[in-house]
Enzyme design. Structure first.
Site: not given
Ligand code: GLC
Ligand code: CA
Length: 570
Positions: A218, A271
Site C-alpha cells: 500500500d 530467503e
Molecule cells: C491505498 C489504498 C486505499 C487506502 C489508502 C490509505 O491507496 O488502496 O484504499 O485508503 O492507501 O491506506
C-alpha cells in the site's frame, strides 16, 4: 511496429507471477460467513472454488488485520493478527491452505506507510512526549508560529484537509503535531528510523512463514518524505482523482529513498525461495500512483518489487490511440527492467470500469458518484467494459481483476449520503463522495436476502446493495451464454490455452485510427491470436478467413460493431 514486449517472460521457465491473473478480494464485501452483514475470512474460504472455476491464478486480499476500521482496514492496529470482524488467525491459515489445495496463490495487503492511531506504538508515542524514542517512530514536529499553533508545513492530505494533527500532551497542554497523509487516524511512520524497518521485516516473515505468496504494498510511493518536509506550491497536490503533476516533484511522493526499502524486502522474500525454483517465488506488488510512467519502472527493477500496478493504463481514455500509446509505453518501460507489465481496470479506490467507461470519453474521473451527480450511461459503460476486459486479458504480463467486475457490476451511484463509510466524504467537507460505490457487497444468489451475500434474513449489509445487483448475481449468470461471467471465463480459459500472458505483441497496421489491432505470437503455439477492438461507429468487416475464438459481444455475422473486442486466428 514490433516491440519486444516481454523477452524474459517468453522463457519457458516462466515464473508464475509473470503472467498471473490476480483477483482482488475486498474482504468486507466478498462473502459473509456469519451473517452479520460484513464479509469475513470463512466466507471467502467457502467461496474459493468459484475462483478456481473462474480461471484465475491468485487472489489478493485487501487488509484483514486488527483495525478500528477508520479507513476500512487500511488503518492497522496489529499487523500480526486478524480483526475479529473477519475471523481469526486460524481462519487465515485455513484460507491459505484451501486456496493452495485449489491451485490458487494468496497475496495479502501490507500497509507500511502508516499505522492506526490505535496501534500500540502510536499510543506509546502520545504518552512518551517530545524527543522520545517512541515519538521518533512517527513524524512528530513542533508547530510554527509563536504558540506552535500553525502546522509544520502546508501539505494536503489525500483525503482532504491538511496532513497535520495537533495533539494534547499528557500534561494537558497543546502539543506537537503528527503527519497523516491520509486520515487523522492513520499516522505516518518514520521510515528513517531503523526500528520501523525491523518491525516490517518481522511482519513480512510472520506472513511468509504462514504461507502467503506475496504482498501488495500500500502507498509504496509515499513512505519516504523529502528531507526537511518543505512547503509545496498549491498546484502540486495529488489524490485519487489521478493525473497529478509529476509526482516526484512533490516532497511527499516517489522519493528515491523508498527503493532501499524494497531492496531490503526483496532479500527477505528471497530467503523463502527454494533452490532458485521460480514456483516458490514470493512476490511484491507496488501500489504506486506515480507519473510520468518511466518512474514506475524504477519500482520493479530486478532487485526490488516484482510488479507494480499500472495506473496509467487504468486511467487511459477509451480511445485507440491512447490505449496503443499506454500499452506500448508499458511494455517498453517494464520490459526495459526485465519486469512483466501489469494491467488493471478497477479496484477498491476507483469508479468501477463498467460505470467509468459510461461517461463521455476523456472526461475527468470523479471520486465517487452521488444520486444527484451526472450519471454514467450504463449500457455504453458495460459494453465498453466488456470490450476493455477482453483487450486487457490478451495483453502480455499479469492482469488484476477486481471482485465483481466479472459480473459486470456497475458502481452503486446512489448510496444515500448518510450511509457513506469512506472517510473522504467527511474530510472533504462533503465535496468528494468517496469510494463506497465500488465497495458494495457481491451478489451471489439473485433470489435471496442481500442477494446471497450473507446468511441471515433481515440483516443489513455494511453498505446498501442496489436492486440491479440482484439480476447480476452469480447464479443468474452461470451457464448463461452471453453473460459477463461466462465471457470472463471464456477469455481467461483462452488466455491460458494460447499462453497470451507470455506471448509477444506486435501492432497490426492497416486498420485505421479507430481500431486497435494487435497480434500475439508465442513460440510454443502454432497459431497467433489477433485481437481487434473497434472504437468507430461503423462496424469493421473481419479479415477473410478469420476464425473467431471469442468476442466481447455476440457478433452479427462477420462484422465487428463499435465498442467490441474480438480474438481471432487468421
Ligand atoms: C491505498 C489504498 C486505499 C487506502 C489508502 C490509505 O491507496 O488502496 O484504499 O485508503 O492507501 O491506506
Ligand atoms: Ca461476517
Amino acid at each position: 511496429m514490433t516491440i519486444d514486449s516481454n523477452p524474459i517472460a517468453r522463457d519457458s521457465s516462466l515464473a508464475w507471477w509473470r503472467d498471473a491473473v490476480i483477483y482482488q478480494v475486498y474482504p468486507r464485501s466478498w462473502a459473509d460467513g456469519n451473517g452479520d452483514g460484513i464479509g469475513d475470512l470463512p466466507g471467502i474460504t467457502a467461496r474459493l472454488p468459484y475462483l478456481r472455476d473462474l480461471g484465475v491464478d491468485a487472489i489478493w486480499i485487501s487488509p484483514f488485520y486488527v483495525s478500528p476500521m477508520a479507513d476500512a482496514g487500511y488503518d492497522v492496529a496489529n499487523y500480526k493478527d486478524i480483526d475479529p470482524l473477519f475471523g481469526s488467525l486460524a481462519d487465515a491459515d485455513a484460507l491459505i491452505v484451501s486456496a493452495k489445495d485449489l491451485g490458487l496463490r494468496v497475496l495479502i495487503d501490507l500497509v507500511p506507510n502508516h499505522t492506526s492511531d490505535e496501534h500500540e506504538w502510536f499510543q506509546a508515542a502520545l504518552a512518551a512526549g517530545p524527543g522520545s524514542r517512541e515519538r521518533n517512530r512517527y513524524l512528530f514536529r513542533d508547530g510554527q508560529g509563536t504558540d506552535g499553533d500553525e502546522p509544520p508545513n502546508n501539505w494536503d492530505s489525500v483525503f482532504g484537509g491538511g496532513v497535520w494533527e495537533r495533539i494534547t500532551e499528557a500534561d494537558g497542554t497543546p502539543g506537537q503535531w503528527y503527519m497523516h497523509i491520509f486520515d487523522v487516524k492513520q499516522p505516518d511512520l518514520n521510515w528513517e528510523n531503523p526500528e520501523v524497518h525491523e518491525m516490517f521485516r518481522s511482519v513480512l516473515r510472520f506472513w511468509l512463514d504462514r504461507g502467503v505468496d506475496g504482498f501488495r504494498v500500500d502507498v509504496a510511493h509515499g513512505m519516504v518524505k523529502a528531507a526537511g518536509l518543505p512547503d509545496v506550491d498549491a498546484s502540486t497536490t495529488f489524490n485519487f482523482e489521478g493525473r497529478p503533476v509529476p509526482t516526484n516533484s512533490h516532497p511527499m511522493w516517489d522519493q528515491d529513498g523508498v527503493h532501499e526499502i524494497y531492496q531490503d524486502w526483496r532479500r527477505v522474500l528471497e530467503e523463502y525461495n527454494t533452490n532458485g525454483d521460480p514456483a516458490t517465488d514470493r512476490i511484491l506488488c507496488a501500489e504506486a500512483w506515480v507519473e510520468p510512467m518511466d518512474r514506475l519502472g524504477r519500482y520493479v527493477r530486478s532487485d526490488q518489487m516484482h510488479q507494480s500496478f499500472n495506473f496509467p493504463y487504468l486511467d487511459a481514455p477509451w480511445r485507440a490511440a491512447d490505449l496503443q500509446e499506454v500499452i506500448t509505453d508499458s511494455l517498453r518501460i517494464f520490459g526495459d527492467v526485465g519486469a512483466p507489465a501489469s494491467w488493471v481496470l478497477s479496484n477498491h479506490d476507483v469508479i468501477r470500469h463498467a460505470s467509468r467507461l459510461g461517461y463521455p470519453v476523456g472526461e475527468e474521473r470523479p471520486i465517487g458518484i452521488g444520486a444527484d451527480d451526472s450519471q454514467p450511461n450504463a449500457i455504453v459503460g458495460l459494453r465498453r467494459a466488456r470490450a476493455a476486459t477482453a483487450l486487457m486479458l490478451a495483453l502480455p504480463g499479469s492482469a488484476y481483476i477486481y471482485q465483481g467486475e466479472e459480473l459486470g457490476l456497475p458502481e452503486h451511484t446512489a448510496v444515500p449520503d448518510d450511509l457513506r463509510q469512506d472517510p473522504m466524504w467527511e474530510r472533504t467537507g462533503h465535496t468528494s463522495r468517496g469510494r463506497d460505490g465500488c465497495r458494495i457487497p457481491m451478489p451471489w444468489v439473485g433470489g435471496e436476502p442481500a442477494y446471497g451475500f450473507g446468511t441471515a434474513e433481515g440483516t443489513d449489509t455494511w453498505l446498501p446493495m442496489p436492486e440491479i445487483y440482484g439480476a447480476l448475481a452469480v447464479d443468474r449468470q452461470e451457464g448463461v451464454a452471453d453473460s459477463t461471467l461466462e465471457m470472463y471465463r471464456t477469455f481467461l480459459r483462452l488466455r491460458r490455452e494460447h499462453q497470451l500472458g507470455s506471448a509477444h505483441l506486435t501492432w497490426v497496421e492497416g486498420y485505421g485510427n479507430d481500431v486497435l489491432a494487435l497480434r500475439l505470437s508465442h513460440r510454443d503455439m502454432a497459431d497467433d491470436v489477433v485481437v481487434l477492438t473497434n472504437f468507430a461507429v461503423e462496424a469493421l468487416e473481419l479479415p477473410a478467413g478469420a476464425t473467431v475464438l471469442a468476442s466481447s459481444h455476440r457478433l452479427p455475422g462477420t462484422a465487428l460493431p463499435q465498442d467490441t473486442t474480438v480474438w481471432i486466428t487468421d
